[in-house]
Every structure is written in C-alpha cells, then in structure tokens.
Enzyme design. Structure first.
Site, mmCIF file in Angstrom:
data_model
loop_
_atom_site.group_PDB
_atom_site.id
_atom_site.type_symbol
_atom_site.label_atom_id
_atom_site.label_comp_id
_atom_site.label_asym_id
_atom_site.label_seq_id
_atom_site.Cartn_x
_atom_site.Cartn_y
_atom_site.Cartn_z
ATOM 1 N N SER A 71 2.699 -3.222 -2.958
ATOM 2 C CA SER A 71 3.038 -3.555 -1.571
ATOM 3 C C SER A 71 4.249 -4.461 -1.490
ATOM 4 O O SER A 71 4.794 -4.665 -0.402
ATOM 5 C CB SER A 71 1.847 -4.248 -0.896
ATOM 6 O OG SER A 71 1.533 -5.459 -1.566
ATOM 7 N N GLU B 80 1.616 4.848 3.063
ATOM 8 C CA GLU B 80 3.085 4.896 3.030
ATOM 9 C C GLU B 80 3.518 5.601 1.743
ATOM 10 O O GLU B 80 3.178 5.147 0.646
ATOM 11 C CB GLU B 80 3.667 3.483 3.077
ATOM 12 C CG GLU B 80 3.428 2.779 4.402
ATOM 13 C CD GLU B 80 3.946 1.341 4.420
ATOM 14 O OE1 GLU B 80 4.538 0.932 5.424
ATOM 15 O OE2 GLU B 80 3.742 0.639 3.404
#
Length: 504
Positions: A123, A156
C-alpha cells in the site's frame, strides 16, 4: 476473458490479517491455495485461522457446509518457497520493506513458471521499485486489496513502469472473477485511494490547528453536512494514528515533500504521546470504560428572520431559497450582485468561498453541504467583528430549516467546502497525469473510503469553476502552495469560462 483459471493454484506469501483475507477470497473463488510464511509454523497457524473463519460463516448460515469443506480441501500450508512452483498467481502480503520484498520476488522468480503472475499487495511502496529486482518485471503487478479483504470489494490493480499490459489485464480480470471491483491505476505514491484521500484528514487537522473548531465538531460537520460516513478524527482513531500518519508521511516523502501532502503537527504530537486511538485507549478521543462520548458544539435556539433577500446565484446552495419559503420565511430575490443572503439586520450570510469573515462588514459564512435538504447540521463561521444580531439571525434561519448549527472560528474555506475542493483538485490532477480514469477514481473513492460521491462527479455537480475559485481565494490567504489550484483545475476552469463567453 484472461482471468486465471479456477483450477490453477494461487499462492499467498505472508500470513498476517491481509494474507489470510486474500487466501480466503481466492478459496471462495474456487482456486487451490497455498499459504507460505518465512516464519516456521505460521502458514499452518494461518490455515487453521482461515478454517475457523469458514466454520463461523457456516454457523451463521452465510456459507454452505459443502462449500466450506471443499475450500478447506484446497487449502495447503507450504513450508518452503519451492512448494509454490505450480502457482499461476503469487500474491505477496509481507512486511512493507523494499529489500525484503525484492529478495522474496527474486526467489519466486527462480521457482515459479514463466507464465506465473507475480503480485504485491503493498500500500505504500513503489510497484516499479519492487519489480526493479526482477529479470522479467513485465509480469509483475500491484494487487492492492483493502482490509478486510473478504468483505471490501475494491482492488487497485497497479501497473509499474515495466508491467506488461497483458499482465495488468489478467490481474484485473482475475480480481473481477473473484467478485471484486477492480480499478486500474499507474504506479503513483498512494495509488488512487491513499493519494486522493489525504485532504479528508489534512484539512480537518488544519482547521483544528487553526483553532477553528474542536475534533467532535469537525467530525459532526463532515458527517451531517458533508455526507461522509465517518469524521476524520474518529476514523483515524479507528485506523490507528501511527498507521494513518505513516501513510501520510509516505505519500508526502514520495512526492518530494510537496506542500499538497504536508503531515499534521497535531497528529505527530498525538503519535509521540502514545495516543494511537482505540487500540491504545486514547487518541483524539478517550475510549476507556465510562469515557464521555464526543459532543459537537451546537448553538442554542434562536429566532428565525421573517424575511430575507437572496442576492445573486447561490450556486450549490441555490436550493436554500425554496427551502426558506417552504419554512415560512419570505424570500425576495435580486439577480445582480452577491452571492449572499441579506439578513434583516444588514448582515450577510455568504456561502464559503475561501475568504474570511474578518475581511468584510458583518458577514457570516456558511459551509458547503452535500445536500442542503438532507443535511442535519450546518457550520457557520464568524469573526470577532461580526455582530451578534447577524449571527443570531443566521443561526435561527438554519434552525428554522431543521438544521443543528455549529458556530466555528473564522476559518477560510470553512470545513466541508475546503475539504471537497482539495479532493476535487487532487482527482483532477490525477486524471490529467494519467494515474487513472475519472470513472476508476470515483469508484475507488466510493468503495475504498465510502465517500458519498466520487470527487470527479462532485466537481461536475458543483460546477467547473467552483473548486478552482475557492482554492484560488484560499491560496491568496494561505500562500504556502498547499491550496494553489492544479494546472488541471485551471484548464477546466479556463475551458468553462471560454465556453460561457462563446455562448453569450
């Protein structure tokens, strides 16, 4: 359709909460799954935890017993990287340290077949940098799940500088086949969600640091007026102040300490003091047993004016005219000038525009609302020079419309308005720089952080000039560069103005 076949093995490396969640998602999609962790025994423990989760789902009636038994039969802990050799996809979810991830993927590259897709759930690190250690970085992609992975739909799909289009497409379609909602983005600091979400926290913290309002009031305004599900203070207490600040600092550093992403000194002090939120028993708010619940400032009842004059076009607040008439307040309209609502005592009620009340005679600013009819609270901003009569009339007016009123300090851009303007700006900048499409940005922000509207759509609804003008005025009062409108927002505003001139 290029999704990985369900008969092919998915390997998950890293057996923490996220690794376990990703493994559960792959199992639910019908894949054989291998769990691996460098710490001996951890993979077996993680497999047992996943099995317990599936058992609880069966008990709750959310999973068929036969499906759970089938999933468990396909779940295999691995004691060595070599046992992952038959994987068609390897998803890594280990510690966020670049050298450690690079070492792992170098080992995986020597183990798996050439057609195996390699993915990181990072992340905060660069997908490009992790892939830089590989001989074939083209098959490497980011697959960023959100926690808890079995429940949250967003993934994502991040293309690094060297990622092949076929690899990104395969990862995207695999995530979709797993029942997730994938969005595609380029390898940028924070990807979509953690890049664009920064102002939601930063502007609230800035208002607090400017002594504009207390945390409970800021949270309440963003929830009850802005339409956000949680306020930033309560949300960061839930996430963990140390975790949230680390993401902010990571994005700030990755953007070469751009003023757009500058961290909060108040949050830094909170972390230094050990007040990390719910997990430590105290963050912005106390969480010990018997601790008082946060209470926002709410103004006492005031009488509403019997009549007002709406001067000019109130823009996003135009519906207030009809709402006041429905509430029994006589409304006269004047097309030229403004925009503001003229109060009986000669005060003016002005929609947030980036300026401050102290600059004008007897001005009360009111904040942006997601929906003025649906909002249950409104923030009003005044200076020391604002008359008590103007504030009483403004307060009574909104109370007559059924709103709680929070009076805050003389904060330029108020709370919701400056937050939304910054979100719109960062989204426009991301689109212009090819980070993601407008549709994927809006999807990511709605699903990833539960925003009531995607920032691109929000910008359209408010008008092409709205965010640009508010930030331009705010930048004049706070010329640090933080509020300088992006080139993308400037171009949108210029195109809109040119179009209006051509039509006139």
């Amino acid at each position: 359709m290029t999704a990985i076949e369900r008969s092919r093995t998915v390997a998950v490396v890293g057996t923490g909460t996220m690794g376990q969640g990703i493994a559960q998602v792959a199992l639910a999609a019908g894949h054989p799954v291998r769990l691996y962790d460098a710490v001996p025994g951890r993979a077996q423990e993680a497999a047992e935890t996943v099995a317990a989760r599936l058992a609880r789902l069966v008990e709750k009636g959310r999973l068929d017993r036969a499906e759970a038994d089938g999933a468990l039969a396909r779940l295999h802990p691995a004691a060595d990287v070599a046992e992952l050799s038959d994987a068609a996809l390897v998803v890594e979810a280990i510690v966020e340290r670049l050298p450690v991830k690079q070492e792992l993927f170098r080992a995986l590259e020597e183990t798996v077949a050439d057609d195996c897709l390699l993915a990181t759930n990072t992340s905060s690190l660069s997908v490009t940098a992790i892939a830089g250690a590989l001989k074939n970085p083209g098959r490497f992609v980011g697959l960023h799940f959100f926690n808890p992975a079995p429940l949250l739909p967003l993934v994502e799909v991040v293309s690094g500088f060297a990622t092949d289009e076929t690899a990104a497409t395969r990862a995207y379609e695999t995530a979709a086949a797993w029942g997730k909602t994938p969005v595609r983005c380029a390898d940028t600091p924070g990807f979509i969600v953690n890049r664009i979400a920064r102002p939601f926290y930063a502007e609230a913290f800035a208002v607090y640091e400017e002594r504009g309002a207390d945390p409970a009031t800021i949270d309440a305004v963003l929830r009850e007026c802005g339409g956000f599900r949680m306020g930033p203070f309560e949300l960061t207490d839930l996430i963990g102040q140390d975790v949230n600040e680390a993401v902010t600092r990571s994005v700030w550093d990755a953007f070469f300490q751009s003023p757009k992403f500058v961290p909060s000194l108040a949050q830094r002090r909170l972390v230094e003091s050990g007040r990390l939120g719910r997990k430590s028993g105290h963050g912005w708010f106390p969480y010990a047993e018997g601790a008082p619940k946060p209470v926002p400032h709410t103004a006492p009842p005031e009488d509403a004016p019997e009549a007002v004059t709406v001067v000019g076009d109130l823009g996003p607040a135009a519906e207030l005219g009809a709402m006041m008439e429905e509430a029994g307040i006589a409304v006269k309209s004047v097309e030229s000038g403004g925009p503001y609502i003229a109060l009986p005592g000669e005060g003016q009620l002005v929609p947030a525009d980036g300026a401050t009340s102290v600059e004008y005679d007897d001005v009360v600013y009111f904040d942006l609302a997601l929906d003025y009819r649906g909002a249950t609270r409104i923030a009003l901003s005044v200076s020391a020079d604002t008359s008590e009569q103007a504030l009483r009339e403004a307060t009574g007016l909104f109370q007559k419309l059924g709103k709680d009123v929070s009076v805050i300090g003389d904060v330029p851009g108020m709370i919701v308005a400056r937050t939304v303007a910054m979100l719109v700006d960062l989204a426009a900048d991301a689109v212009a720089k090819g980070v993601a499409t407008p549709e994927d940005i809006d999807t990511a922000m709605r699903l990833g952080v539960n925003y009531p509207l995607g920032p691109v759509e929000w910008g359209r609804r408010l008008g092409q000039d709205w965010a640009f003008e508010l930030l331009r005025v705010l930048h004049e009062r706070c010329p640090t560069g933080r509020y300088a409108p992006s080139l993308a927002l400037y171009r949108q505003s210029y195109a809109s103005s040119a179009s209006e001139e051509a039509a006139s």
